[in-house]
Design an enzyme around this catalytic site. Structure first.
Site, PDB file in Angstrom:
ATOM      1  N   HIS A  57     -48.219 -30.369   1.762  1.00 41.37           N
ATOM      2  CA  HIS A  57     -49.375 -31.167   2.162  1.00 41.37           C
ATOM      3  C   HIS A  57     -49.221 -31.743   3.569  1.00 41.37           C
ATOM      4  O   HIS A  57     -50.182 -32.267   4.134  1.00 41.37           O
ATOM      5  CB  HIS A  57     -49.654 -32.286   1.143  1.00 41.37           C
ATOM      6  CG  HIS A  57     -48.684 -33.431   1.173  1.00 41.37           C
ATOM      7  ND1 HIS A  57     -47.647 -33.565   0.280  1.00 41.37           N
ATOM      8  CD2 HIS A  57     -48.612 -34.524   1.964  1.00 41.37           C
ATOM      9  CE1 HIS A  57     -46.988 -34.675   0.516  1.00 41.37           C
ATOM     10  NE2 HIS A  57     -47.547 -35.273   1.543  1.00 41.37           N
ATOM     11  N   SER A  83     -43.089 -38.390   3.277  1.00 41.69           N
ATOM     12  CA  SER A  83     -43.235 -37.092   2.625  1.00 41.69           C
ATOM     13  C   SER A  83     -42.475 -36.016   3.389  1.00 41.69           C
ATOM     14  O   SER A  83     -42.642 -35.868   4.602  1.00 41.69           O
ATOM     15  CB  SER A  83     -44.716 -36.701   2.540  1.00 41.69           C
ATOM     16  OG  SER A  83     -45.413 -37.573   1.695  1.00 41.69           O
ATOM     17  N   ASP A 128     -45.608 -28.017  -3.686  1.00 41.27           N
ATOM     18  CA  ASP A 128     -45.694 -28.921  -2.542  1.00 41.27           C
ATOM     19  C   ASP A 128     -44.461 -28.809  -1.646  1.00 41.27           C
ATOM     20  O   ASP A 128     -43.920 -29.800  -1.183  1.00 41.27           O
ATOM     21  CB  ASP A 128     -45.900 -30.372  -2.985  1.00 41.27           C
ATOM     22  CG  ASP A 128     -46.474 -31.242  -1.867  1.00 41.27           C
ATOM     23  OD1 ASP A 128     -46.995 -30.676  -0.897  1.00 41.27           O
ATOM     24  OD2 ASP A 128     -46.377 -32.484  -1.968  1.00 41.27           O
TER      25      ASP A 128
END
Length: 457
Positions: free
Chosen positions: A99, A205, A129
């Site tokens: 993402h 992230s 992901d």
């Protein structure tokens, strides 16, 4: 005598110079994370990604209104994303979250010494992901080694390194709060996670979750929060899956290939365990088996309970798929199961979803009743790509085209009948539609629902 007393008092009042040295063993390093951070931080990078998207009118694909709205929308717009990544090799292999970099047209990677590199995506997977990047013209890069995440225990000290909120590289500490977390994380990621209470915030992230020896045990991916900030419940993708991604990227794969189970399973809870005659809940009970399933070939039957894969317990379908993914296509996995309470030890070959029978992809040209419609025969490979039910069969719509979309067709619809005539294959679609025109009724399956579409052409 008085002078000697004063000299002694001054000596006692003067603080001794503190000894500054690097901790020498594991016990000492836990007293300070500074030497650990100094060694690990250079391998954690900041990632700035951007992509150009077109704003489109909702009527752009409409065959009638599209001409009226041709000049509306269509203006390019740049979307930016910010995240972190971890260098895993001297030649500049980097892991991050999908993402963060997925579908990016420009990726800029910045080291903590402000050195910048351009990067490209080698392999990405939205479901896991994860994405593997290659830094351009990278040599002798600082990097982290991978630790087998199956050796991680609850209670271990860990550090999370990333770029939260874009403020710059930041380190936070905590412990491993839980293992085998599945179905609890937010975002695109699905599967199995390491839970930590080390503060993780937006921008973290793709950052590193490391142990006290500086080895990567997970890639930070998401949090559970109501405020948008860290509440002490963060999730990291285990390093065992990261290693499989790196291996496939180095092998030249551009899409992550998961082993195909060909089964539908359900977690065994307390209520279900009683009906299965089990003393305690746990495992995955097999509800459906595809005829080509490698589990069927190995001897698994409907009603069997899968308890472990390669010695690791599995309690949800997501955990079972994770264990298979870590094992990798082309290898054998040892399966521990129960059949009516009796133990079974089986060996299952990890295979890709079979592309059999042939797809026979067919596209209708401009002379067809629904120009642009693309259909194909369902097989396990196509069903996996499109997320179709395990037992789906027949002809599936892969692209409805502009006219098909206007009639209500969607990608993934399985065509069963056209004006009552059974759809026998992709190549029969054009003739069936021509014979049915101008009043057409399509009977199809959309997921598990029966749908009928009626329209004129």
């Amino acid at each position: 005598m008085i002078v000697r007393f004063l000299i002694l008092c001054l000596a006692l009042a003067t603080p001794l110079a503190a000894e500054v040295r690097v901790p020498q063993d594991r016990a000492e390093i836990t007293l300070s994370f500074a030497p650990l951070v100094r060694e690990a931080a250079p391998a954690v990078v900041n990632i700035y990604a951007s992509r150009v998207v077109e704003t489109r009118s909702p009527f752009a694909d409409d065959p009638f209104f599209g001409g009226f709205f041709r000049d509306f929308g269509g203006r390019p717009r740049v979307q930016n994303s910010l995240g972190s990544g971890v260098i895993l090799s001297p030649d500049g292999i980097v892991v991050s979250n999908y993402h963060v970099v997925g579908q990016a047209t420009d990726i800029r990677v910045v080291l903590n010494d402000r050195t910048e590199f351009q990067a490209r995506v080698l392999l990405g997977d939205e479901e896991a992901d994860l994405a593997i990047l290659q830094l351009e013209e990278a040599r002798d890069m600082p990097h982290l080694t991978l630790r087998d995440s199956d050796t991680v225990e609850v209670g271990e000290l860990v550090l999370a390194i990333g770029n939260p909120f874009g403020v710059g590289q930041t380190v936070s500490s905590g412990i491993v709060s839980g293992l085998a977390r599945s179905g609890t994380a937010t975002g695109n990621a699905r599967g199995y996670f390491i839970q930590t209470d080390a503060p993780i915030n937006p921008g973290n992230s793709g950052g590193a979750l490391i142990d006290v020896q500086g080895r990567l045990i997970g890639v930070n991916t998401s949090i559970l929060t109501r405020s948008g900030g860290s509440n002490g419940i963060g999730f990291a993708i285990p390093s065992a899956l990261v290693a499989q991604f790196v291996a496939q990227a180095r092998a030249g794969k551009i899409r992550f290939e998961r082993p195909w189970a060909g089964v539908v399973g359900q977690a065994v809870d307390a209520d279900l365990s009683g009906s299965l005659g089990l003393s305690m809940p746990g495992g995955v009970v097999i509800a459906q088996l595809h005829p080509l399933s490698p589990f069927r070939e190995a001897g698994v039957a409907v009603g069997d309970v899968i308890r472990a894969v390669d010695g690791q317990p599995v309690n949800t379908p997501a955990e079972m798929i994770y264990r298979m993914s870590v094992r990798g296509i082309g290898h054998d996995a040892r399966i521990e199961a129960l059949r009516q309470g009796d133990p079974l030890d089986l060996t299952v070959r990890m295979i890709a979803p079979p592309d059999d029978p042939p797809r026979e992809t067919t596209a209708l040209d401009a002379s067809g009743v629904l120009p642009g419609l693309v259909v194909a025969r369902v097989n396990p490979a196509l069903a996996s790509e499109m997320g179709l039910p395990l037992q789906a069969e027949g002809v599936v719509v892969t692209d409805p085209g502009p006219y098909g979309a206007r009639a209500g067709l969607r990608a993934g619809d399985v065509l069963r009948r056209i004006n009552g005539a059974e759809v026998t294959g992709p190549r029969a679609i054009d003739g069936l539609l021509r014979r049915a025109a101008p009043r057409i009724r399509l009977d199809l399956l959309r997921g598990n629902r029966r749908v009928s579409l009626r329209f004129r052409v």
